[in-house]
Scaffold this active site. Structure first.
Site, PDB file in Angstrom:
ATOM      1  N   GLY A  66       5.324  33.536  30.937  1.00 32.24           N
ATOM      2  CA  GLY A  66       6.246  33.539  29.813  1.00 32.24           C
ATOM      3  C   GLY A  66       7.190  34.726  29.855  1.00 32.24           C
ATOM      4  N   ARG A 108       7.021  37.845  28.877  1.00 34.42           N
ATOM      5  CA  ARG A 108       6.555  39.133  29.405  1.00 34.42           C
ATOM      6  C   ARG A 108       6.466  39.088  30.925  1.00 34.42           C
ATOM      7  NH1 ARG A 108       2.393  42.578  30.925  1.00 34.42           N
ATOM      8  NH2 ARG A 108       2.585  44.667  30.012  1.00 34.42           N
ATOM      9  N   CYS A 109       5.936  37.996  31.476  1.00 34.48           N
ATOM     10  CA  CYS A 109       5.833  37.881  32.933  1.00 34.48           C
ATOM     11  C   CYS A 109       7.194  37.960  33.606  1.00 34.48           C
ATOM     12  CB  CYS A 109       5.185  36.548  33.306  1.00 34.48           C
ATOM     13  SG  CYS A 109       3.416  36.449  33.007  1.00 34.48           S
ATOM     14  N   MET A 110       8.215  37.423  32.954  1.00 41.00           N
ATOM     15  CA  MET A 110       9.535  37.332  33.582  1.00 41.00           C
ATOM     16  C   MET A 110      10.374  38.577  33.398  1.00 41.00           C
ATOM     17  SD  MET A 110      10.688  33.362  32.959  1.00 41.00           S
ATOM     18  CE  MET A 110      10.673  33.485  31.171  1.00 41.00           C
TER      19      MET A 110
END
Length: 406
Positions: free
Chosen positions: A393, A395-397
């Site tokens: 999501g 945060r990961c990106m």
């Protein structure tokens, strides 16, 4: 000038590194998507629209957005960096001496923006002009890749993570992601944004075989006040946690590392898929994984360069102690057990906090987003039906480069 300091998970986000290049996703097919760690192929144009929505929200909130491929192309302008990147990504041991030499000769004459696209998006044998396709043996399948695409570069959080006044260029757990680290090594070593700046390297700046020492940024939460939260997960090993913690303590950049044990499961491959910080004393958690029975330890600097370790009664107590809080509010994933499982799979807990109490996340997670709103957390949402197929999501990106402390 960007200040290379990330002091928390929830302080004002000021600068962030993103990546989206359609080439890698154009090369993602039903026959290779699982090898490349995606559950399915993407609608390339729709995924680009979704990523643009994400970037637009960040910019509208005053966040400086940097793009990995642009930085990589600019890094290639520096002859030493270009030579190192081509030698590293197209080594004699990867391609054989004959083919490596001819491909590097051809690539080296291309515009640097195009070289950067091949380094992240992949390079097929069929794209190499025939005069430069000179393997020792004529046995190559022209449908295959000289350089495999790197669609997981989308998740800039994992490959490198800034922790207080320093960066870890992470030894990645999966072989298909390890080339990503070389692109970041070159950017941080040679790009003008970083080359004259004073910051620490925790891991990844050495030419060593990290072996079992693996760590990914999705498992690292910089919760502030000298504390770091790390997930012991499918992708982050005990050896990786020990190495990073020791480096943080040796450089004086952290006082405590809180370790939370996760199941070795793709559904919760990183800590930030089941636990994120929304405000100084507010966290989002997926209760099937993060609960009172979840094992947790606190690491502190020990004597003779060893680590002190204490098993905690629970993650709440460990976080409150690390942040010197008297209470901790936990918002669990929305819905019944079935709704919670669906929304956690769709990254309901993987939100990016841009300042205290304001987060960015996928709009499809209505049950969890409603709980955030009821708790006073503002949700800035965007579409993620395609992007979420990589199991990551907001945060990961995103890889924060500059963020205030708390």
């Amino acid at each position: 000038m960007v200040k290379h300091y990330v002091g928390s998970e929830v302080g004002q986000l000021r600068s962030v590194l993103l990546h989206y290049d359609s080439l890698a996703f154009e090369r993602l097919t039903p026959s290779n998507c699982h090898e490349l760690l995606f559950d399915d192929v993407l609608s390339v144009n729709k995924a680009a629209e979704e990523h643009n929505q994400f970037a637009t929200i960040l910019e509208e909130q005053g966040v400086n957005v940097l793009y990995l491929n642009k930085l990589l192309g600019e890094t290639l302008d520096i002859p030493e960096a270009k030579a190192w990147l081509l030698d590293t990504q197209l080594s004699d041991y990867r391609l054989g001496k004959s083919l490596a030499h001819s491909v590097k000769t051809w690539l080296g004459e291309l515009p640097h923006e195009q070289i950067a696209r091949y380094l992240t998006g992949g390079l097929a044998y069929s794209e190499i002009p025939e005069p430069f396709f000179k393997p020792l043996f004529d046995s190559y399948d022209w449908e295959h890749f000289v350089l495999k695409p790197l669609p997981n570069h989308l998740f800039t959080r994992d490959t490198s993570c800034w922790i207080y006044n320093g960066v870890s260029i992470n030894p990645m757990a999966k072989a298909v992601r390890r080339r990503e680290s070389n692109n970041l090594k070159a950017i941080y070593r040679w790009h003008p944004l970083f080359v004259k700046q004073d910051f620490n390297y925790y891991l990844g700046n050495e030419s060593v075989n990290y072996d079992n020492t693996t760590i990914e940024g999705g498992d690292v939460l910089i919760i502030g006040r000298g504390a770091v939260l790390i997930g012991l997960s499918e992708r982050t090993s005990p050896e990786g946690i020990e190495a990073l913690a020791q480096s943080l303590f040796n450089t004086g950049q952290a006082k405590k590392v809180v370790v939370i044990e996760l199941p070795k499961d793709r559904a919760c491959m990183h800590l930030d898929t089941v636990l994120t910080q929304l405000d100084i004393n507010v966290f989002s958690a997926y209760p099937a994984v993060i609960n009172d029975s979840t094992r947790c330890w606190t690491l502190t600097p020990g004597v003779n360069n060893r680590l002190g370790i204490k098993q905690e009664l629970g993650y709440r107590q460990a976080i409150m102690s690390a942040l010197q809080l008297s209470d901790l509010k936990v918002i669990t994933t929305g819905g019944d057990i079935y709704g919670q499982e669906r929304e956690q799979w769709n990254d309901a807990n993987n939100v990016l906090t841009i300042r205290p109490g304001v987060v960015i996340g996928y709009e499809c997670n209505t049950l969890t987003n409603d709980k955030y709103l009821e708790a006073g957390i503002e949700v800035l949402s965007f579409e993620g039906d395609q992007l979420g197929r990589g199991r990551g999501g907001a945060r990961c990106m995103s890889c924060p480069i500059e963020r205030d402390g708390i």
